[in-house]
Design an enzyme around this catalytic site. Structure first.
Site, PDB file in Angstrom:
ATOM      1  N   LYS A 296     -10.398  44.037  46.903  1.00  0.00           N
ATOM      2  CA  LYS A 296     -11.819  44.769  46.406  1.00  0.00           C
ATOM      3  C   LYS A 296     -12.343  45.763  45.396  1.00  0.00           C
ATOM      4  O   LYS A 296     -12.846  45.787  44.588  1.00  0.00           O
ATOM      5  CB  LYS A 296     -12.919  45.244  47.977  1.00  0.00           C
TER       6      LYS A 296
ATOM      7  N   LYS B 228     -10.467  33.120  48.079  1.00  0.00           N
ATOM      8  CA  LYS B 228     -11.222  32.176  49.434  1.00  0.00           C
ATOM      9  C   LYS B 228     -13.091  32.291  48.446  1.00  0.00           C
ATOM     10  O   LYS B 228     -13.013  33.794  47.487  1.00  0.00           O
ATOM     11  CB  LYS B 228     -11.232  34.100  50.433  1.00  0.00           C
TER      12      LYS B 228
ATOM     13  N   LYS C 274     -18.990  35.817  47.972  1.00  0.00           N
ATOM     14  CA  LYS C 274     -20.676  36.042  47.401  1.00  0.00           C
ATOM     15  C   LYS C 274     -20.074  36.596  45.786  1.00  0.00           C
ATOM     16  O   LYS C 274     -21.171  36.257  45.464  1.00  0.00           O
ATOM     17  CB  LYS C 274     -21.167  36.791  48.961  1.00  0.00           C
TER      18      LYS C 274
HETATM   19  N1  AQP Z   1     -14.630  31.963  52.430  1.00  0.00           N
HETATM   20  C1  AQP Z   1     -14.887  32.098  53.456  1.00  0.00           C
HETATM   21  N2  AQP Z   1     -14.583  31.204  54.381  1.00  0.00           N
HETATM   22  C2  AQP Z   1     -14.439  30.732  55.916  1.00  0.00           C
HETATM   23  N3  AQP Z   1     -14.991  32.530  56.559  1.00  0.00           N
HETATM   24  C3  AQP Z   1     -15.280  33.647  55.330  1.00  0.00           C
HETATM   25  N4  AQP Z   1     -16.034  34.321  55.383  1.00  0.00           N
HETATM   26  C4  AQP Z   1     -16.364  35.312  54.458  1.00  0.00           C
HETATM   27  N5  AQP Z   1     -15.956  34.028  53.064  1.00  0.00           N
HETATM   28  C5  AQP Z   1     -15.426  33.134  53.925  1.00  0.00           C
HETATM   29  C6  AQP Z   1     -16.225  34.982  57.002  1.00  0.00           C
HETATM   30  O1  AQP Z   1     -18.072  35.034  56.911  1.00  0.00           O
HETATM   31  C7  AQP Z   1     -18.242  36.700  57.265  1.00  0.00           C
HETATM   32  C8  AQP Z   1     -18.920  37.501  56.861  1.00  0.00           C
HETATM   33  O2  AQP Z   1     -18.332  38.248  56.340  1.00  0.00           O
HETATM   34  P1  AQP Z   1     -19.059  39.464  55.649  1.00  0.00           P
HETATM   35  O3  AQP Z   1     -20.188  39.173  54.797  1.00  0.00           O
HETATM   36  O4  AQP Z   1     -18.525  40.499  56.376  1.00  0.00           O
HETATM   37  O5  AQP Z   1     -17.738  39.781  53.435  1.00  0.00           O
HETATM   38  P2  AQP Z   1     -16.952  39.321  53.396  1.00  0.00           P
HETATM   39  O6  AQP Z   1     -15.705  38.421  53.967  1.00  0.00           O
HETATM   40  O7  AQP Z   1     -16.250  40.040  52.364  1.00  0.00           O
HETATM   41  O8  AQP Z   1     -17.176  37.732  52.830  1.00  0.00           O
HETATM   42  P3  AQP Z   1     -17.833  37.464  50.669  1.00  0.00           P
HETATM   43  O9  AQP Z   1     -18.630  36.293  51.097  1.00  0.00           O
HETATM   44  O10 AQP Z   1     -16.001  37.356  50.301  1.00  0.00           O
HETATM   45  O11 AQP Z   1     -18.737  38.347  50.976  1.00  0.00           O
HETATM   46  P4  AQP Z   1     -18.270  40.007  49.357  1.00  0.00           P
HETATM   47  O12 AQP Z   1     -17.805  38.984  48.322  1.00  0.00           O
HETATM   48  O13 AQP Z   1     -19.141  40.782  49.653  1.00  0.00           O
HETATM   49  O14 AQP Z   1     -16.429  41.135  49.830  1.00  0.00           O
HETATM   50  C9  AQP Z   1     -16.779  36.961  58.406  1.00  0.00           C
HETATM   51  O15 AQP Z   1     -16.392  36.313  59.613  1.00  0.00           O
HETATM   52  C10 AQP Z   1     -16.134  35.984  57.550  1.00  0.00           C
HETATM   53  O16 AQP Z   1     -14.688  36.394  58.015  1.00  0.00           O
END
Ligand code: AQP
Length: 328
Positions: free
Chosen positions: A113, A195, A198
């Site tokens: 990040k 991965k 968002k």
């Molecule tokens: N690509 C993924 N595949 C499977 N699980 C995923 N999770 C996130 N991306 C994937 C799971 O979703 C839950 C919520 O995630 P989060 O909102 O806490 O943030 P994150 O893991 O940082 O997800 P993002 O989508 O990548 O958001 P940003 O871009 O804001 O950082 C968690 O259980 C995560 O494991």
């Protein structure tokens, strides 16, 4: 027999996508009967990346509506907003003081990040795992259903909890990760090496749960695969493996059934079939979402009651922690 307790959270940092759904939310919904469930929109985590305040508030309520639309049932599960319970941030501070810099510095999400947001590498982003540990440890949970990307953070939460219990006396239950066998790491459609996320920029990177059928079909059509032709589960063919994994989870078919379904067919067939399955999965979720999101009063009362119900658990753990370290 008392049920085991689970806690999990999701950030209102953007639009929820198929990776969040398959890696986390679907499992929360599917196992609601088995557990005592606590789910949370982790908006305090979201400000580790600079957010527009109005947009953050809007996204927080949209995400809560979406969780209900996906099937979180308030008769079986608790749903609340992280910032409504002050003990999350307060416990994070005490945990911060018990996490060695070396352990925190190893967290790969911070490294990823910081590269993505070079202009705002703040202390909160670095300390994110302490807040996540506090989220979990406050509720004395047994299991934490998360995607693969959160495994390292959960290990840190377990380590700090064990160290604290050893040094001060029994305080925290030691939580276990609950990571799905398939779908724990859904990859970006435009780049199967990263991965699905968002905050990624690419137009065809993620399927969002509110995408229209046309958009879903278009994104799958453009999904990156490879130049081979056979449709088989082969982890070395990351793009294809990702598409097949999504199909496997959503159809409930076995890998053998899927491989024989697509034998002799091209990627176009797979992409069309996959788009149809995803569109049909998301159709009722989208209908629910549009209904729930209009009922502002209902949503606010769900989230208010959610916080009221779990606050005593959070407060009891926090008070115990304060007492043990000599702050109470
Ligand atoms: N690509 C993924 N595949 C499977 N699980 C995923 N999770 C996130 N991306 C994937 C799971 O979703 C839950 C919520 O995630 P989060 O909102 O806490 O943030 P994150 O893991 O940082 O997800 P993002 O989508 O990548 O958001 P940003 O871009 O804001 O950082 C968690 O259980 C995560 O494991």
């Amino acid at each position: 027999m008392t049920k085991k307790r689970v806690f999990s959270g999701i950030q209102p940092t953007g639009n929820i996508h198929l990776g969040n759904y398959l890696g986390a939310v679907k499992n929360w919904v599917d196992s609601q009967d088995e557990y005592e469930n606590i789910f949370c929109v982790v908006n305090t985590h979201a400000i580790t990346i600079r957010q527009d305040p109005k947009e953050l508030k809007k996204k927080t309520y949209e995400l809560a509506s979406m969780l209900l639309a996906c099937g979180i049932d308030i008769a079986k599960s608790n749903l609340f907003i992280q910032s409504h319970i002050d003990e999350h941030a307060a416990l994070a501070w005490i945990l911060d003081c018990h996490i060695p810099m070396g352990d925190m510095s190893r967290m790969t999400q911070f490294k990823d990040k910081s590269v993505k947001n070079p202009k705002n590498v703040n202390v909160g982003l670095f300390n994110y795992p302490a807040l996540m540990a506090a989220d979990i440890l406050l509720y004395q949970v047994d299991d934490v259903p998360v995607g693969e990307d959160q495994k390292q953070h959960l290990e840190l939460a377990r380590d700090v909890a064990m160290r604290f219990n050893r040094d001060y006396g029994e305080c925290f239950k030691i939580p276990k990760p609950m990571i799905p066998a398939v779908g724990a790491r859904i990859m970006g459609l435009d780049d199967p090496q990263t991965k699905m996320s968002k905050s990624a920029q690419g137009e065809n990177h993620a399927i969002f749960l509110l995408d229209s059928p046309d958009v879903i079909s278009r994104k799958f059509k453009k999904a990156v695969t490879d130049s081979q032709t056979s449709i088989v589960f082969d982890q070395t063919r990351a793009g294809l493996y990702n598409l097949l994994s999504i199909y496997e989870i959503l159809t409930g078919k076995t890998r053998e059934e899927i491989e024989s379904e697509f034998e002799g067919k091209g990627y176009g067939h797979l992409k069309t079939a996959l788009a149809e399955v995803v569109i049909e999965t998301l159709r009722p979720i989208q209908e629910n979402y549009h209904r729930i999101h209009k009922e502002t009063g209902y949503l606010e009362s769900v989230l208010y009651n959610g916080a009221q119900q779990v606050r005593p658990i959070a407060k009891a753990t926090y008070d115990k922690t304060k007492e043990l370290v000599g702050l109470l």
